[in-house]
Scaffold this motif. Structure first.
Motif: not given
Length: 433
Positions: A183-188, A361-365, A409-419, A421-424
Motif C-alpha cells: 500500500l505505501p508503494g501504491l500510494f507513492t 511497531d518494527p514492521i511499520w518502522f 523528492w519533496i513529495s517523498e517527505i510528504f509521504i513520509l509524514f503521512v505514513l 500519522f497514518a501507520p495503518s
C-alpha cells in the motif's frame, strides 16, 4: 583500552572505510572481529563468533529467500519484460497530457516489483521510456526526474531485497514486511501521478499528450504484459492468505518466471545461464553482507552501545514525534553519502532497540526506514539512481536529473509524514495475515 575508545575506533574506522569505498560486508565483519577481540581480549572468542555467523547464514533455510528473489529478478530482466510493461502502460494512458510520464512511473513500479532492484529499474526505464518522452516533446528534467525517483519503488514494492535484509537484521517476519510495502508503494505511485498530471495541466509544454491507440491494441499489449503481473499478484496474495511462506513463494516465482520466458520464446539457454551467474555473484555478496551485519550487531550488543543509546533516549524524554524527527534528520544526512544496504547494516542494530523501547511497531518502522532509503537514492552526492540514469543516458546533464527529481523528492517527505500519522497504510495488510 576502555569501551568508549574501542567503540569510537570501530565505528569511526568503519565510516572512514565506507567513504573510501570498502565493500560493506567484509568491512562490517572485520570491524566486528576487531572490536570483539579488543573487548574480550580473546582471538578465539572473536573467531568462534565469526564461524557461528558463517554457519548460521550458510545453513539456515530461512535465507534461501535472498538468492531466489535475486534469481527471479535476473531471469525476468532477461525476458524483456520492461518493454512489455512500458508498452502496456504507454498505450493505456499515453494519450493524456503527462500520460507518458505516468506510464513510466507505473511500468517502473511493476518492473521493480519483479526485479527488486531500484538501479536496474532506473537504468532499464531510461533506455526504454526516455526516448519516447523525448520523441513527444517532454521536458528533459521531468523525464529524467520521474525515471530516477520511480526506480526507487523497487525498494518498497515486494519482492524487495531491502525489506528482506531489514527483516533478517531486525529478526522480523519477512512475509509481513513484504506485504507491508504494497500500500505505501501504491500510494507513492498515486502521489507521483497526481504531481505529473497537475504539472502537465498547468504547463502542457513540459508533458504534451501522446498518440491515441485503438482499444484492440491496448488490450493486446496489456495481455502481453499480464503474465508477470499475475505472477506477482499470486505470490503476494499467497503470502497474504498464508498459502505459502516467503521461501516457497520465491522459489515458485523463479520457476514460473522461467516458464513464462520460455513460453514467450524470449529466454534462451544463454540468457538463463547469464541470469544464473549474475544471481550467484549478487547472492554471495548479499549473504556476506548479512553475515557481517550479524557480527556487527553482536559487537554492538556486547559493547553496550545499544543499551546506552536506549537509556540516553529515555532520559532525553523525547516525544514520539520528536524521536521521529530526529531519526528522519539522521537518516536524511546518512542518505546523502551512503547507499541503502550500508545504512541498514550500520544503523538497524543500533536504532531497533530504541524504537522498540518507544513502543513503535518494527514492521511499520521498516516501511519508514525503506522510505528514507528511497529518498537517499535520489539525494546527491551519492544518489545511486541519479547515477543509474546518467549511466544509461550519458548525454543527460546530472543537474537536469537532480532538478527533475526535486518535486518528487519533496513529495517523498510528504509521504513520509503521512505514513507516520497514518501507520495503518503500512500495517493494514500485515494485520490480515
Amino acid at each position: 583500552m576502555d569501551k568508549a575508545t574501542i567503540i569510537t575506533l570501530v565505528l569511526g574506522g568503519s565510516f572512514a572505510a565506507l567513504f573510501l569505498g570498502a565493500p560493506v560486508g567484509p568491512l562490517l565483519a572485520f570491524g566486528a572481529m576487531a572490536g570483539l577481540f579488543l573487548l574480550t581480549g580473546s582471538f578465539e572468542a572473536a573467531t568462534s563468533l565469526l564461524l557461528a555467523a558463517g554457519f548460521d547464514v550458510s545453513s539456515s533455510f530461512g535465507y534461501i529467500v535472498i538468492p531466489m528473489f535475486i534469481m527471479m529478478g535476473a531471469v525476468a530482466a532477461q525476458t524483456g519484460i520492461v518493454n512489455d510493461l512500458f508498452d502496456a502502460a504507454y498505450k493505456l494512458v499515453g494519450r493524456v497530457a503527462g500520460g507518458l510520464a505516468v506510464a513510466t512511473c507505473c511500468a517502473s513500479a511493476a518492473f521493480g516489483a519483479v526485479t527488486g532492484s531500484s538501479i536496474s529499474a532506473a537504468s532499464a526505464m531510461t533506455k526504454v521510456a526516455l526516448p519516447q518522452m523525448q520523441k513527444y516533446g517532454y521536458s528533459t528534467r521531468l523525464s529524467a526526474g520521474i525515471i530516477a525517483v520511480s526506480g526507487t519503488l523497487a525498494m518498497m514494492i515486494p519482492p524487495s531485497l531491502m525489506m528482506v535484509f531489514y527483516g533478517i537484521i531486525a529478526q522480523q517476519s519477512i512475509g509481513k514486511l513484504l506485504i507491508s510495502g504494497v500500500l505505501p508503494g501504491l500510494f507513492t505511485v498515486l502521489v507521483y501521478s497526481v504531481i505529473i498530471l497537475v504539472r502537465a495541466k498547468l504547463n502542457p509544454s513540459i508533458a504534451p499528450a501522446g498518440p491515441r491507440f485503438p482499444v484492440s491494441e491496448i488490450v493486446r499489449s496489456s495481455v502481453k504484459a499480464s503474465p508477470f503481473l499475475l505472477v506477482l499478484a499470486a505470490l503476494m496474495g499467497g503470502l497474504l492468505l498464508g498459502v505459502w511462506t516467503p521461501n516457497e513463494a520465491s522459489a515458485g516465482g523463479v520457476v514460473v518466471v522461467i516458464l513464462i520466458g520460455l513460453a514467450k520464446r524470449s529466454l534462451s539457454f544463454q540468457r538463463l545461464f547469464h541470469a544464473g551467474v549474475d544471481s550467484i555473484v549478487t547472492s554471495a555478496a548479499v549473504l556476506v553482507l548479512v553475515m557481517g551485519s550479524i557480527l556487527f550487531g553482536k559487537f554492538l550488543a556486547l559493547s553496550g552501545i545499544t543499551s546506552g543509546l536506549t537509556t540516553m533516549t529515555e532520559n532525553a524524554q523525547l516525544s514520539s514525534f520528536q524521536l521521529f524527527l530526529l531519526l528522519v534528520a539522521v537518516y536524511l544526512v546518512l542518505g546523502t553519502f551512503l547507499e541503502g544496504i550500508s545504512i541498514l547494516a550500520l544503523t538497524v542494530p543500533i536504532v531497533l532497540p530504541i524504537i522498540l523501547k518507544a513502543g513503535w511497531d518494527p514492521i511499520w518502522f521498516g516501511v519508514i526506514l525503506i522510505k528514507l532509503i528511497e529518498i537517499g537514492a535520489v539525494t546527491p552526492p551519492v544518489g545511486l539512481n541519479i547515477f543509474a540514469v546518467k549511466g544509461a543516458a550519458p548525454e543527460l546533464k546530472s543537474s537536469d536529473i537532480i532538478m527533475g527529481a526535486v518535486p518528487f523528492w519533496i513529495s517523498e517527505i510528504f509521504i513520509l509524514f503521512v505514513l507516520y500519522f497514518a501507520p495503518s497504510i503500512a500495517l493494514f495488510l500485515p494485520s490480515l495475515m
